[in-house]
Design a protein around this motif. Structure first.
Motif, PDB file in Angstrom:
ATOM      1  N   LEU A 100       1.024  -1.560  -0.068  1.00 36.23           N
ATOM      2  CA  LEU A 100      -0.003  -0.210  -0.293  1.00 36.23           C
ATOM      3  C   LEU A 100       0.867   0.984   0.360  1.00 36.23           C
ATOM      4  N   VAL A 101       1.208   2.330  -0.930  1.00 33.04           N
ATOM      5  CA  VAL A 101       1.667   3.121  -1.196  1.00 33.04           C
ATOM      6  C   VAL A 101       1.048   4.361  -0.414  1.00 33.04           C
ATOM      7  N   LYS A 102       2.036   5.061  -0.008  1.00 33.35           N
ATOM      8  CA  LYS A 102       1.170   6.422   2.012  1.00 33.35           C
ATOM      9  C   LYS A 102       1.561   7.680   0.628  1.00 33.35           C
ATOM     10  N   PRO A 103       0.225   8.356   0.631  1.00 32.05           N
ATOM     11  CA  PRO A 103      -0.471   8.084   1.580  1.00 32.05           C
ATOM     12  C   PRO A 103      -1.391   7.277   1.110  1.00 32.05           C
ATOM     13  N   PHE A 104      -2.408   6.853   1.778  1.00 33.48           N
ATOM     14  CA  PHE A 104      -3.531   5.970   1.743  1.00 33.48           C
ATOM     15  C   PHE A 104      -4.493   6.262   2.610  1.00 33.48           C
ATOM     16  N   LYS A 105      -5.796   6.119   1.699  1.00 31.28           N
ATOM     17  CA  LYS A 105      -6.817   6.324   2.565  1.00 31.28           C
ATOM     18  C   LYS A 105      -7.205   5.290   3.528  1.00 31.28           C
ATOM     19  N   PHE A 106      -7.602   4.826   5.335  1.00 28.69           N
ATOM     20  CA  PHE A 106      -7.835   3.687   5.516  1.00 28.69           C
ATOM     21  C   PHE A 106      -8.416   2.926   4.893  1.00 28.69           C
ATOM     22  N   ILE A 107      -9.728   3.249   4.642  1.00 28.14           N
ATOM     23  CA  ILE A 107     -11.027   2.411   4.438  1.00 28.14           C
ATOM     24  C   ILE A 107      -9.741   1.252   3.107  1.00 28.14           C
TER      25      ILE A 107
END
Length: 235
Positions: A100-107
């Protein structure tokens, strides 16, 4: 409750992820450097590892490789601010399952976590099923084992190659250990035909089988009972 370890050195990211996952019903442990994270995974039974790539002491790629030395199954989700395809490939090649690449949504994080845990559960269930099938179909007698699931025969630690008929004959003996079995019973069970006084096929195949599994003089398993038939027993 599923146990997740988060190996991440940014306190703001840790707070954000830990709080959100706890609210979703997960038990969260945290390590702020790679060395501590690798040690905790080795010492505990986690259901999922969330692992940052840029870490002090030991980077995420090294941590992943260290985990995979002793734990091939725990799912590992990489978090990376380095979204290049090269870094993603390095992460997956080191033993990671997803990224998962930052920034990411918590969902997005929750969706990846659920997917990896579901996949892990399916793999575990399949492995347990295969292990049970393997165990249930294994026969042991002295230092001889036969697995009717894989069709492998092992004697004294060495695999023995049998023909189809030899295999069926051995399996019949293993289903009737210590029992004196007549030639008529063997012929009926293995060949599916009534006993013919003019045939010596049973004796021939028992001899074939003996040559393959009874190679040691002091540990014969198939014995002749004169006038009655054969028996599988320890010497």
């Amino acid at each position: 409750m599923k146990k997740i370890i988060l190996i991440e050195d940014e306190t703001s990211v840790v707070s954000f992820i830990k709080k959100g996952l706890q609210e979703n019903g997960y038990e969260i442990s945290v390590a702020f450097d790679g060395l501590t994270g690798a040690m905790l995974v080795k010492e505990n039974d986690f259901d999922l590892v969330i692992l940052d790539i840029m870490l002090p002491e030991m980077n995420g790629l090294e941590v992943c490789k260290e985990i995979r030395k002793t734990n091939k199954h725990v799912p590992i989700l990489f978090l990376t601010a380095l979204g290049t395809s090269e870094n993603i490939v390095l992460g997956l090649e080191s033993g990671g399952d997803d990224y998962l690449v930052k920034p990411f949504k918590f969902i997005e994080l929750v969706a990846r976590v659920k997917s990896l845990l579901r996949r892990s559960n399916n793999v575990s269930a399949l492995e347990n099923e295969e292990e049970n099938a393997y165990s249930e179909h294994t026969y042991h007698f002295s230092d001889l084992s036969l697995n009717d699931y894989t069709k492998k025969v092992i004697r004294a630690g060495e695999e023995v190659s049998l023909t189809s008929t030899e295999y069926k004959l051995l399996l019949y003996f293993l289903n009737n250990p210590e029992k004196v079995i007549s030639r008529a019973e063997i012929l009926d069970a293995v060949w599916g035909v009534n006993y013919d006084m003019g045939t010596n096929v049973v004796d021939v195949y028992v001899n074939y089988l003996r040559k393959k599994i009874d190679t040691k003089e002091d540990n014969k398993l198939i014995h002749t009972v004169i006038g009655m038939g054969y028996v599988l027993k320890k010497s």
